[in-house]
Design an enzyme around this catalytic site. Structure first.
Site, mmCIF file in Angstrom:
data_model
loop_
_atom_site.group_PDB
_atom_site.id
_atom_site.type_symbol
_atom_site.label_atom_id
_atom_site.label_comp_id
_atom_site.label_asym_id
_atom_site.label_seq_id
_atom_site.Cartn_x
_atom_site.Cartn_y
_atom_site.Cartn_z
ATOM 1 N N ARG A 145 16.247 -3.031 -1.159
ATOM 2 C CA ARG A 145 15.279 -4.105 -1.411
ATOM 3 C C ARG A 145 15.970 -5.452 -1.630
ATOM 4 N NH1 ARG A 145 10.960 -0.618 -5.099
ATOM 5 N NH2 ARG A 145 9.694 0.081 -3.318
ATOM 6 N N LYS A 163 2.016 16.371 -2.273
ATOM 7 C CA LYS A 163 0.577 16.605 -2.397
ATOM 8 C C LYS A 163 -0.241 16.047 -1.245
ATOM 9 C CE LYS A 163 0.678 16.576 -7.477
ATOM 10 N NZ LYS A 163 0.131 15.934 -8.695
ATOM 11 N N GLY A 189 9.698 4.592 0.189
ATOM 12 C CA GLY A 189 9.805 5.655 -0.810
ATOM 13 C C GLY A 189 10.938 6.630 -0.539
ATOM 14 N N GLY A 221 3.904 2.872 -1.034
ATOM 15 C CA GLY A 221 2.475 2.843 -1.358
ATOM 16 C C GLY A 221 1.734 1.744 -0.635
#
Length: 397
Positions: A35, A199, A355, A378
């Site tokens: 980043r 998930k 991520g 996200g």
């Protein structure tokens, strides 16, 4: 949306919202510079124009005010090395001292202020707090795509205190949106999406959106075991979202109806407990013994996935294939990363969706062999789901 190349920063003080939410080890050393490197072209463009820079970012998840672990002070030396010049540290983001430090900046100078999230007003999107932040400069530059899906003061509210012509998208923001749009609207075929992670509930909307876009959808990671149960399989102690089994059945059916090749793992690397030194074996994905758990895609699944990836012309990857933090369960993720790199070498466009996927590509040494690595997991998912990102809307207003 006004971009950096449409703006001349000569004599201007730019308040730049960056995403320097980088991982730190126990000695507070940065372990991944992705980043920081990503924002450098934006900073250098402003300085080259003859402007000065006030850097604002969050770091970690501070609880109830300033603390040493989450202070932006931990980044000063790394930033000085990155920019090959002094980076002044000004302490708190609001107050007379912050305003004075910003006002004292000369052309070509950089000021880093402390963690925005030391103030609860940041995450609440408080207008009064945003207005105080706006006093730090003449022009607002948002380069924090990784936080663009948050309705926070510095990402979604602060822009309104600058004239529209003084709200600018940084290079990271611009390139993230352009690359995501390319995948969604202009994908060369075959288009393959690889979804991993724990998930289904985290990925429902993106999976449903992708079923209208892709030719192949590969499912790995912990979420694959809920699909296995939906197919009537036995998964032992593997991760299961019992309340999402019916949804998994619906997604399998939707894929058939839309002509999408939904590919699930055929085998798994299984372990008798959740540990790197556990006993390890291979089992069919629908026949995992009662006391064992699947922690990575197996050898047949790796080859199956890799073959499809190598034949693809557009690739989107979000989420690891197993518990890649443990070396014994990282092979599936490495196989996918290598196959994406090979496809990219052969002319495919590959977007790595932030991520854990970005971390895996960096750690495995494939960062320079893929087309684009997103800095915002996200935010990218929400954009691809068709949601309006508050940080983007603020720049377009």
């Amino acid at each position: 949306m006004r971009t950096l190349d449409q703006y001349n920063f000569a004599g201007k003080r730019a308040v730049v919202r960056v995403d320097f939410n980088v991982p730190l080890d126990e000695e507070l050393r940065i372990t991944d510079y992705t980043r920081i490197h990503a924002a450098t072209p934006t900073i250098k463009k402003i300085l080259a124009d003859g402007g000065s820079v006030v850097l604002l970012s969050h770091l970690g998840r501070p609880k109830g005010g300033p603390d040493k672990k989450n202070s932006m002070r931990n980044l000063v030396l790394a930033l000085q090395h990155e920019y090959a010049q002094e980076v002044k540290f000004g302490g708190d983001v609001i107050g007379e001292e912050a305003v004075a430090a910003a006002a004292a900046l000369k052309s070509g100078e950089i000021l880093l202020l402390d963690n925005l999230r030391f103030h609860p007003e940041e995450e609440k999107g408080d207008p009064a707090f945003a207005q105080k932040l706006a006093k730090l400069g003449d022009v607002y530059v948002n380069d924090a795509f990784g936080a663009a899906h948050r309705s926070h003061a510095s990402t979604a509210v602060m822009a309104q205190y600058f004239a529209p012509e003084n709200r600018v998208a940084g290079y990271v923001m611009q390139s993230e949106l352009e690359n995501a749009h390319r995948v969604l609207a202009n994908a060369d075929r075959p288009f393959t999406a690889i979804m991993g992670g724990a998930k289904i509930s985290d990925k429902i909307l993106i999976i449903e959106k992708l079923l209208d876009k892709v030719d192949n959808l590969l499912i790995g990671g912990g979420m694959a075991y809920t699909f296995a149960v939906a197919q009537g399989g036995s998964i032992g102690n593997s991760l299961l979202e019992a309340d999402k089994v019916d949804l998994a059945k619906e997604l399998i059916q939707k894929a058939k109806e839309k002509g999408v090749n939904l590919v699930l793992p055929v085998d798994s690397v299984i372990a008798n407990r959740f540990a790197n030194d556990a006993d390890v074996d291979i089992a069919g994905n629908l026949d995992i013994p009662a006391t064992w758990m699947g922690l990575d895609i197996g050898p047949n699944s790796r080859e199956l996935f890799a073959d499809i990836i190598r034949e693809s012309k557009t690739i989107l990857w979000n989420g690891p294939m197993g518990v890649f933090e443990m070396s014994n369960f990282s092979v599936g993720t490495e196989f996918v990363a290598r196959a994406i790199a090979e496809a990219t070498q052969n002319g495919a466009f590959s977007l790595i969706g932030g991520g854990d996927s970005a971390a895996a590509v960096n750690q495995l040494g494939y960062a320079s062999k893929v087309s684009y690595i997103s800095t915002g997991g996200g935010a990218l998912l929400e954009y691809m789901e068709g949601k309006t990102l508050p940080g983007v809307a603020a720049l377009e207003a």
